[in-house]
Design a protein around this motif. Sequence first.
Motif, PDB file in Angstrom:
ATOM      1  N   GLY A 417      46.859  42.049  39.441  1.00 15.47           N
ATOM      2  CA  GLY A 417      47.209  43.426  39.745  1.00 15.47           C
ATOM      3  C   GLY A 417      48.412  43.942  38.985  1.00 15.47           C
ATOM      4  N   LEU A 418      49.206  43.047  38.415  1.00  9.71           N
ATOM      5  CA  LEU A 418      50.383  43.450  37.660  1.00  9.71           C
ATOM      6  C   LEU A 418      50.119  43.545  36.161  1.00  9.71           C
ATOM      7  CD1 LEU A 418      53.108  41.369  39.512  1.00  9.71           C
ATOM      8  CD2 LEU A 418      52.666  43.820  39.710  1.00  9.71           C
ATOM      9  N   LYS A 419      48.890  43.256  35.752  1.00 10.21           N
ATOM     10  CA  LYS A 419      48.571  43.373  34.331  1.00 10.21           C
ATOM     11  C   LYS A 419      48.637  44.829  33.890  1.00 10.21           C
ATOM     12  CE  LYS A 419      45.502  39.360  33.766  1.00 10.21           C
ATOM     13  NZ  LYS A 419      44.118  38.932  33.410  1.00 10.21           N
ATOM     14  N   LEU A 420      49.024  45.042  32.647  1.00  9.54           N
ATOM     15  CA  LEU A 420      49.074  46.390  32.096  1.00  9.54           C
ATOM     16  C   LEU A 420      47.740  46.818  31.499  1.00  9.54           C
ATOM     17  CD1 LEU A 420      52.571  46.314  30.343  1.00  9.54           C
ATOM     18  CD2 LEU A 420      51.990  47.183  32.612  1.00  9.54           C
ATOM     19  N   SER A 421      46.814  45.879  31.349  1.00 12.63           N
ATOM     20  CA  SER A 421      45.499  46.215  30.811  1.00 12.63           C
ATOM     21  C   SER A 421      44.644  46.886  31.886  1.00 12.63           C
ATOM     22  CB  SER A 421      44.808  44.944  30.324  1.00 12.63           C
ATOM     23  OG  SER A 421      44.703  43.996  31.373  1.00 12.63           O
ATOM     24  N   SER A 422      43.593  47.559  31.457  1.00  9.52           N
ATOM     25  CA  SER A 422      42.696  48.219  32.399  1.00  9.52           C
ATOM     26  C   SER A 422      41.993  47.193  33.274  1.00  9.52           C
ATOM     27  CB  SER A 422      41.657  49.047  31.638  1.00  9.52           C
ATOM     28  OG  SER A 422      42.275  50.077  30.894  1.00  9.52           O
ATOM     29  N   GLY A 423      41.677  47.597  34.480  1.00  8.20           N
ATOM     30  CA  GLY A 423      40.988  46.705  35.411  1.00  8.20           C
ATOM     31  C   GLY A 423      40.758  47.387  36.736  1.00  8.20           C
ATOM     32  N   ASP A 424      40.076  46.708  37.624  1.00  4.12           N
ATOM     33  CA  ASP A 424      39.808  47.254  38.948  1.00  4.12           C
ATOM     34  C   ASP A 424      41.103  47.354  39.740  1.00  4.12           C
ATOM     35  OD1 ASP A 424      37.075  47.359  38.456  1.00  4.12           O
ATOM     36  OD2 ASP A 424      36.762  45.307  39.144  1.00  4.12           O
TER      37      ASP A 424
END
Length: 432
Positions: A417-424
């Motif tokens: 959830g802390l990634k800067l990439s797109s995701g759910d």
Amino acid sequence: MAAAEQSASSTALLTDHYELTMLGSALADGTEQRDCVFEVFARRLPAGRRYGVVAGTGRVLDAIADFRFADAELAQLEATAVVDSDTLNWLAGYRFSGDIDGYPEGELYFPGSPILTVRGTFAESVLLETLVLSILNHDSAVASAAARMSSAAHGRPIIEMGSRRTHEDAAVAAARAAYLAGFATTSNLESGRRYGIPTRGTVAHAFMLLHDTEEAAFRAQVQKMGADTTLLVDTYDITAGIEAAVRVAGPELGAIRIDSGDVGVLARKAREQLDSLGAKDARIVVSGDLDEHSIAALRAEPVDAYGVGTSVVTGSGAPTAGMVYKLVEVDGKPVAKRSEDKASRGGRKSALRRHKPTGTALEEVVYPTANPPEKGRYDRELHIPLMRAGQPVDDLPTLEDGRQRLRRALVSLPWEGLKLSSGDPAVPTTFS
């Protein structure tokens, strides 16, 4: 609200024209007194985002408590024939007398989260739509972007310095939202006065150009501010600038700021040069069109602090949180819009967040307020009382409380959830 958190009163003409059209029509057919529930939520998160941050709630409550139609505003409505005399007379005595519950500032939200629930008559509640959304959409967009930047900085402080890149009133609100989301300081002095936010700042290139030599500018600044000040070293040649800065301030030089170029490479060279000149404790501050991605890319570099302007005050590509204000209940009966791609769920709702025993968030459960689900040991209710009978409740969370709440909430997210990439969305929303 604490005195330091009082915001400026809002003008009642922040009401939209179509809200007054609805009000006048409801007054004409006698439906204005029906008991209603309005709900603020976002159907989706901005592209590329995995969570949103609630910000602006304190400003909303202050604005609603102060929401009045003064003589000048009533005169404007009358002169432009926006409303008829019956509506004008009703507006003259307007006071919101309803109740509001919602997510406190610093709380995370996801698609469908019932961020704010407004209960009152149709007439008094419908007038708040533009006021509520203008504040929450702006402040939450800034806070959501700022939280990503703070996470990317990994404990290094960030200075908010975007006042020159947005509207003068938005600049104050943006500084507040950025501070809520983890920024350490702001250059905006009005936000410091109004909200008690720590303020910091150094000189701009104009000060350097004012003086005949770079060294003369440094000397003037150090003489006034002391050796622990931050000197801007990239006006001409950075290597020569750093040499002059240490020559003037000595090894006690507080910091240098680099505002242009490949700041990662320049920071590395600057660190080596500062150390070789004996200024081993001098900090390196970088600025210049930074956002969460460039901050993350600088994590391995010898950077001590960041200055962020344009990207934070504009939501780093998402200038609005996309929240809507929808009628979900009339006289205790659920109502819902069924338009394709814009459907809503009827009925007054509350929410809780389920967690693992380790504290990691599992899901956001949105449920009918009248029919709550069985609450588990690690579940946490998200709604709190915010306003009763038109007045903010006692002991509302402070801005500092919101900072701490967000810090805990971000720790609870799954690591993806802390990634800067797109995701759910980091936490899925379920409806019971």
